[in-house]
Design an enzyme around this catalytic site. Structure first.
Site, PDB file in Angstrom:
ATOM      1  N   ASP A  41      51.257  20.003  61.732  1.00 31.18           N
ATOM      2  CA  ASP A  41      50.803  20.177  63.114  1.00 31.18           C
ATOM      3  C   ASP A  41      50.214  18.897  63.701  1.00 31.18           C
ATOM      4  OD1 ASP A  41      48.639  20.352  61.356  1.00 31.18           O
ATOM      5  OD2 ASP A  41      48.272  22.461  61.753  1.00 31.18           O
TER       6      ASP A  41
ATOM      7  N   ASP B 124      39.570  31.686  60.063  1.00 37.65           N
ATOM      8  CA  ASP B 124      40.129  32.914  60.651  1.00 37.65           C
ATOM      9  C   ASP B 124      41.475  33.297  60.018  1.00 37.65           C
ATOM     10  OD1 ASP B 124      41.865  31.035  61.718  1.00 37.65           O
ATOM     11  OD2 ASP B 124      41.372  31.437  63.817  1.00 37.65           O
TER      12      ASP B 124
ATOM     13  N   HIS C 104      44.100  31.346  59.498  1.00 40.67           N
ATOM     14  CA  HIS C 104      45.327  30.690  59.964  1.00 40.67           C
ATOM     15  C   HIS C 104      45.911  29.758  58.912  1.00 40.67           C
ATOM     16  CE1 HIS C 104      42.599  27.384  61.878  1.00 40.67           C
ATOM     17  NE2 HIS C 104      43.161  26.845  60.823  1.00 40.67           N
TER      18      HIS C 104
ATOM     19  N   GLU D 223      47.393  30.884  64.688  1.00 39.65           N
ATOM     20  CA  GLU D 223      46.163  31.661  64.858  1.00 39.65           C
ATOM     21  C   GLU D 223      46.470  33.157  64.790  1.00 39.65           C
ATOM     22  OE1 GLU D 223      43.494  30.172  64.607  1.00 39.65           O
ATOM     23  OE2 GLU D 223      43.130  28.569  66.057  1.00 39.65           O
TER      24      GLU D 223
HETATM   25  C1  F6R Z   1      45.841  21.294  59.115  1.00 37.47           C
HETATM   26  C2  F6R Z   1      46.093  22.714  59.259  1.00 37.47           C
HETATM   27  C3  F6R Z   1      45.013  23.730  59.251  1.00 37.47           C
HETATM   28  C4  F6R Z   1      43.941  23.479  58.196  1.00 37.47           C
HETATM   29  C5  F6R Z   1      42.839  24.536  58.287  1.00 37.47           C
HETATM   30  C6  F6R Z   1      41.709  24.265  57.324  1.00 37.47           C
HETATM   31  O1  F6R Z   1      47.049  20.569  59.164  1.00 37.47           O
HETATM   32  O2  F6R Z   1      47.220  23.053  59.428  1.00 37.47           O
HETATM   33  O3  F6R Z   1      45.572  24.994  59.049  1.00 37.47           O
HETATM   34  O4  F6R Z   1      44.517  23.509  56.938  1.00 37.47           O
HETATM   35  O5  F6R Z   1      42.345  24.573  59.602  1.00 37.47           O
HETATM   36  O6  F6R Z   1      41.074  23.092  57.690  1.00 37.47           O
HETATM   37  P1  F6R Z   1      39.994  22.399  56.720  1.00 37.47           P
HETATM   38  O7  F6R Z   1      40.735  22.001  55.498  1.00 37.47           O
HETATM   39  O8  F6R Z   1      39.498  21.208  57.485  1.00 37.47           O
HETATM   40  O9  F6R Z   1      38.943  23.424  56.448  1.00 37.47           O
END
Ligand code: F6R
Length: 244
Positions: free
Chosen positions: A68, A137, A139, A144
């Site tokens: 992403d 959450d 994701h 989301e």
């Molecule tokens: C990042 C991504 C997100 C993160 C998630 C957890 O490329 O796709 O899904 O993996 O938001 O983020 P952290 O690791 O910062 O807690």
């Protein structure tokens, strides 16, 4: 069935995850890796850098696709996911930068860019090993709650919770982009193998919903239950709510 590996510390889980990635690269030097940003995989990337420097782990023929990118941030922006990947991995290993792909957050025609991103993954032969984190959450990538479980690469609105979670990387919460471009759940599920890394108590509810809850758009990580080769690599705190 989601395989669960639990470790005492973040350092241990990162080492184990890196070992799986290096096994993949040594088995198939031209592997296609799916990569995540965020704090969870930073330890894993550090260990891959160490393996490259000290154990000759060779990325010369590896191709990568990131999950992403924030909408509206150009690749040179300090908080873009392209910058993150360069700083945390690509600048320290011998991967060919032209073989690293991060969705563009600034393409004029984002829908066309999303289609060509999917096409590029297909043309590379599909993703051999996908690395994921998980949001509080539930994701995966920026899919989301409410995202279709067969969704493809597209623009999405970020939830308030995700904006709050990610504000730590920005000067102020107002600087966090409200939208992103993300691979879809359906795109991710096509990877031949997936590992998800999660640490800390803040992830324990999402991890338990993903592993033990119903498969539901309310926790897009639950869709991983339908994948044939999926491993969650956790520390004790992230695994605390699992009945294992
Ligand atoms: C990042 C991504 C997100 C993160 C998630 C957890 O490329 O796709 O899904 O993996 O938001 O983020 P952290 O690791 O910062 O807690």
């Amino acid at each position: 069935m989601i395989q669960i590996h639990t470790y005492d510390s973040y350092e241990d889980l990162s080492k184990h995850a890196a070992q799986l990635v290096s096994d993949q690269i040594r088995m198939k030097p031209d592997s296609v890796l799916g990569l995540a940003t965020g704090s969870s995989p930073v330890g894993l990337y550090k260990e891959l850098i160490r393996m490259h420097q000290e154990e000759d782990l060779d990325f010369a023929n590896v191709t990568s696709f990131n999950l992403d990118e924030y909408l509206g941030l150009n690749p040179e922006h300090a908080q873009s996911y392209r910058t993150f990947m360069n700083q945390n991995l690509f600048d320290h290993i011998n991967i060919e930068i032209v073989r690293t792909h991060v969705p563009s957050g600034i393409a004029e025609d984002i829908a066309a860019m999303a289609l060509s991103y999917e096409q590029a993954i297909h043309n590379a032969g599909g993703i051999d090993l996908q690395i994921l984190g998980i949001g509080s959450d539930g994701h995966i990538a920026f899919n989301e709650p409410g995202s279709a479980l067969d969704s493809r690469t597209r623009v999405v609105d970020l939830e308030e919770q995700t904006i709050r979670d990610n504000a730590r990387f920005f000067e102020s919460i107002d600087d966090v982009p409200r939208q992103a471009i993300t691979m879809g759940v359906g795109t991710i599920l096509e990877a031949r193998e997936i590992i998800l890394v999660a640490n800390g108590e803040g992830k324990s509810a999402a991890v338990s919903d993903a592993v033990q809850g119903d498969v539901s758009t309310q926790c897009t990580a639950s869709a991983l239950q339908n994948h044939s080769k999926i491993t969650f690599i956790l520390d004790k705190a992230a695994a605390a709510r699992l009945n294992i």
